[in-house]
Design an enzyme around this catalytic site. Structure first.
Site, PDB file in Angstrom:
ATOM      1  N   HIS A  34       2.220   0.655   3.380  1.00  0.00           N
ATOM      2  CA  HIS A  34       4.036  -0.181   3.143  1.00  0.00           C
ATOM      3  C   HIS A  34       4.250   1.558   3.797  1.00  0.00           C
ATOM      4  CE1 HIS A  34       6.694  -2.114   0.841  1.00  0.00           C
ATOM      5  NE2 HIS A  34       7.356  -1.576   2.120  1.00  0.00           N
ATOM      6  N   ARG A  47       6.044  -9.111   1.323  1.00  0.00           N
ATOM      7  CA  ARG A  47       5.127  -8.484  -0.230  1.00  0.00           C
ATOM      8  C   ARG A  47       4.332  -8.881  -0.399  1.00  0.00           C
ATOM      9  NH1 ARG A  47       8.985  -5.296  -0.054  1.00  0.00           N
ATOM     10  NH2 ARG A  47      10.721  -5.156  -1.531  1.00  0.00           N
TER      11      ARG A  47
END
Lengths: 309, 309
Positions: free
Chosen positions: A272, A224
């Site tokens: 991502h 993350r």
């Protein structure tokens, strides 16, 4: 009894289609057109607006649309008493390893450098970094991390791993807990972050830890964005303690157009894409959890709310 | 009896060091400081100036410094009666497959596109192209090509191959000769060129052949620059018959700084790094051929001058 899809920054329709393919009689609604709030018993969510889950008095289970549940737990108005489940996409491991082995190979073969040279037509061949001279360190040895570590070992990389609980993975030297963290970093050249985001892991990719990596040191963050202290990364690159980084996750996504990451010559940015959960592959487990919720049976991949994953 | 190293665009010293490590009594000289021309019996060459080999009346064997011998055969003043050998670097197969699997993964994961987007801070995620939807076609099923084809098949890619002589490779559909070339191209999405450069293969990567590839079509050239008709590539990219190309070899190396390849957004240029022969790994076979030449014994990896490889 109704399933509500609540998502932002993701298209809901492919999810609805995949669920209906499993059972066409499902009553599925898409937020914010949820109709009668009392109907909602199950929510499938991705980056839901905080507070919105309070509107459904009969909501029993919240399922993430991905492996991470941090986006759900960050909601300060999360109703208590909910069951929380995450998605284990069996194809995700393959996709993730695919992405990571490409990222490692690209680093070893100086691909980012060659790409930067292309603009100026600079021909400057360098031998690839040898596998035998590099140790891969995997942070987080959960379902994904364990497979990733094993597969790199099977490709004849030296692999070390770190996690909060003890692991026994063939051909992987596993370090446990805070007391062994320094040794893990000292042994690692290419750090792959696969940790879940919790209060204990937030900002774990900081100057103190990353400056302990063995040179040449390289960071791959697929965990993350909040694991990484961005300014520390800049200083580590400037002081040549890190030779580069491949970043796929960011504190704010999409990454702002004027963020310095985009234009730093040693940083490779991908949007991502290391683990895109595919609705078709995970619809069966969502439907099963929906049915188990109705029947009051144990759920698949339920999250331990104390650990946060 | 003396071994002469003649090379351009390559450093001779690492080769001399690697050879001396095997046998420190070797008499090795570096062109153009070869001393007495009559001493020279064996030449280790890379891109030698044409005509230079005529100066050595007692020269018996010429060894390439790599797997290719086209740079030697292109010399119109190559003395007759020479034995020609090439290098089989056992580590080269690993390096080559490493490079190729990275090139394939980079294409599937849109890495070049993301690189291009970085300059403008554009966030535009796309799902990777699925393995199951892509067929890899390997042109040239020699020592390298056969292993490359097998390894991609072992990674669950569909693999087809093409060569001039019949091959039997498990899990690889092999096509043979000109009559089956069209079918090979029709089945291929990602074309990997590993052919040796001969009169028969020069310009084989042309508009007629490449436009027969299955879409999405992508070219990876690790053979020789002269296999590719450059203007045809440009038209195929413009007309969207090809979605991109990864080029590691060029007609002229280093690639000229103002060549259009460098700045074409769908072309990835790497500076001939897919197969860097490492002197240490191949010195033993060079020394052995040098000794066999002296003893009049058969040589390792001798080139069939009729076939050209």
């Amino acid at each position: 009894m109704t399933l509500l899809v609540i998502c932002q920054n993701k298209e809901p329709q492919p999810w609805v289609d995949a669920l209906m393919k499993i059972d066409s009689r499902l009553d599925i609604r898409i937020w914010p057109d949820e109709g009668e709030p009392n109907d909602i018993t199950f929510a499938l969510v991705w980056q839901h607006p905080h507070g919105v889950l309070q509107r459904y008095p009969n909501l029993k289970t919240v399922s993430s649309m991905g492996a991470g549940v941090d986006h759900i737990l960050q909601d300060p108005q999360l109703p208590s008493g909910l069951k929380l489940v995450r998605i284990i996409d069996p194809g995700l491991v393959d996709d993730m390893f695919d992405y990571l082995s490409m990222a490692v190979a690209s680093y070893r073969h100086h691909q980012h450098r060659y790409f930067n040279y292309q603009a100026s037509g600079r021909w400057s061949p360098d031998a690839p970094l040898k596998k035998s001279a590099l140790t891969i360190g995997v942070m987080g040895l959960g379902q994904l991390g364990e497979v990733v570590a094993s597969r790199f070992a099977a490709q004849n990389f030296k692999v070390v791993g770190w996690s909060t609980s003890e692991k026994n993975i063939p051909q992987v030297t596993a370090f446990v807990g805070e007391s062994q963290q320094k040794e893990f970093f000292n042994r690692t050249n290419i750090l792959i972050n696969l940790l879940p985001l919790t209060d204990a892991t937030r900002s774990i990719l900081n100057a103190v830890n990353l400056s302990q990596l063995k040179k040449p040191a390289y960071l791959i963050n697929v965990g993350r964005g909040q694991h990484l202290v961005e300014d520390d990364l800049r200083h580590l690159l400037e002081s040549e303690k890190l030779s580069g980084a491949c970043l796929d996750v960011f504190s704010e996504e999409p990454l702002s157009v004027d963020h310095w990451f985009w234009r730093h010559p040693q940083i490779k940015v991908t949007p991502h894409v290391s683990s895109l959960t595919q609705p078709d592959r995970v619809a069966p487990q969502i439907v099963q959890n929906y049915q188990q919720t109705f029947l009051g049976l144990p759920l698949l991949n339920q999250v331990d709310l104390n650990r946060g994953y």
